[in-house]
Design an enzyme around this catalytic site. Structure first.
Site, mmCIF file in Angstrom:
data_model
loop_
_atom_site.group_PDB
_atom_site.id
_atom_site.type_symbol
_atom_site.label_atom_id
_atom_site.label_comp_id
_atom_site.label_asym_id
_atom_site.label_seq_id
_atom_site.Cartn_x
_atom_site.Cartn_y
_atom_site.Cartn_z
ATOM 1 C CG ASP A 217 -2.004 1.074 1.163
ATOM 2 O OD1 ASP A 217 -2.523 1.331 0.061
ATOM 3 O OD2 ASP A 217 -2.323 1.660 2.218
ATOM 4 C CB SER A 242 -6.162 2.778 0.111
ATOM 5 O OG SER A 242 -4.771 3.001 0.002
ATOM 6 C CD GLN A 292 -4.350 1.057 -3.059
ATOM 7 O OE1 GLN A 292 -3.831 2.145 -3.305
ATOM 8 N NE2 GLN A 292 -3.969 0.284 -2.051
#
Length: 302
Positions: A217, A242, A292
């Protein structure tokens, strides 16, 4: 998790990270995780929540089954001032597959939702995309060597020190110039980083998957920023977070050995950007696939 540091020796940044990811069981299928103090943004780092949730799921799965996929949504910003409670729902225990659902809760509200699937080892068909060309990680500057060059871009030396502190447990090296190095200069929507933990890990396969989840991430949305010449949250020319995160774990790997994170963005629209990544071992095996979508808003006047 790893063994605790030797008595009398101060814990390393990796020791601190592993302690952060080592959850406290408080009831059957319920775990509590601590939160790290905010260093870069006033919320819990999304990679930490995803990694802790995967630890919670893994603690309820037989040891002969390894995680092969996860799908998750970030629902609310995490509050770094209070612990996070993880509740695990044992959705299914089949002959080959185990499925778990995890909800992370703070202040009585869900902040994160994860579904993870685990499988016993099986032999089957084998193929993969070839590993892309990339610079040898040993030839690339460390973060401590690279970031001070961009102190002006990043808001000063204090900001550089905070970034180094936030990532101290991971040796992460950019194969190309990072987005904050070329603000105002759109580039191809692709980026590469090499990473490994700053220290050796135990042999537990779940531990290596959890550490890769944590790191995944950190830089994945960089490729979205590159396409628009934006430096990102590091320089304040976008506001981002995110939204969802999915990973597939294809082959065994070690997070304490060099891994190439090859990232690209096929599209951005509606205040959101999509990025996908492939993580390869240094000898060319495709270990992990990642996708993502992130919130990426441009402040007015920027």
């Amino acid at each position: 998790m790893n063994k605790p540091p030797t008595a009398g020796e101060p814990p390393t940044p990796l020791d601190d990270l592993l302690a952060l990811l080592d959850l406290e069981p408080i009831e059957e299928n319920i775990f509590r995780g601590t939160t790290d103090r905010p260093i870069l943004v006033p919320r819990v780092f999304g990679g930490q929540v995803a990694a802790q949730a995967l630890v919670a799921a893994g603690r309820t799965v037989p040891g002969d089954r390894q995680a092969h996929s996860l799908h998750s949504y970030f629902l609310r910003p995490g509050d770094p001032a209070v612990p996070i409670v993880y509740t695990v729902d044992r959705i299914r225990d089949g002959r080959s597959f185990t499925t778990r659902r995890v909800v992370a809760v703070q202040h009585g509200q869900p902040i994160f939702h994860l579904s993870a699937s685990f499988q016993t080892h099986e032999e089957g068909l084998e193929h993969q995309e070839p590993m892309p060309a990339a610079a040898d990680p040993s030839t690339l500057p460390t973060a401590a060597e690279m970031l001070p060059r961009y102190a002006t871009h990043l808001g000063g030396q204090d900001r550089v020190e905070r970034i180094l502190e936030a990532r101290a447990a991971v040796d992460l090296r950019y194969a190309d110039e990072p987005p904050f190095a070329s603000v105002g200069e759109p580039r191809e929507a692709k980026s590469q980083v090499w990473f490994r933990t700053n220290g050796k890990l135990a042999d537990d396969p779940l531990l290596h998957i959890v550490l890769a989840t944590y790191v995944s991430d950190m830089t994945l949305l960089d490729s979205v920023l590159l396409a628009h010449g934006r430096g990102g949250w590091a320089v304040g020319d976008v506001v981002g977070a995110s939204l969802d995160h999915a990973m597939w774990f294809h082959r065994p790997f070690r997070a304490d050995e060099w891994l190439l994170y090859d990232q690209e963005s096929p599209t951005a629209q509606g205040g959101r950007g999509l990025a996908r990544g492939r993580i390869f071992t240094q000898d060319g095996r495709l270990a992990v696939s990642v996708i993502q979508e992130g919130l990426i808003r441009v402040p007015r006047g920027s």
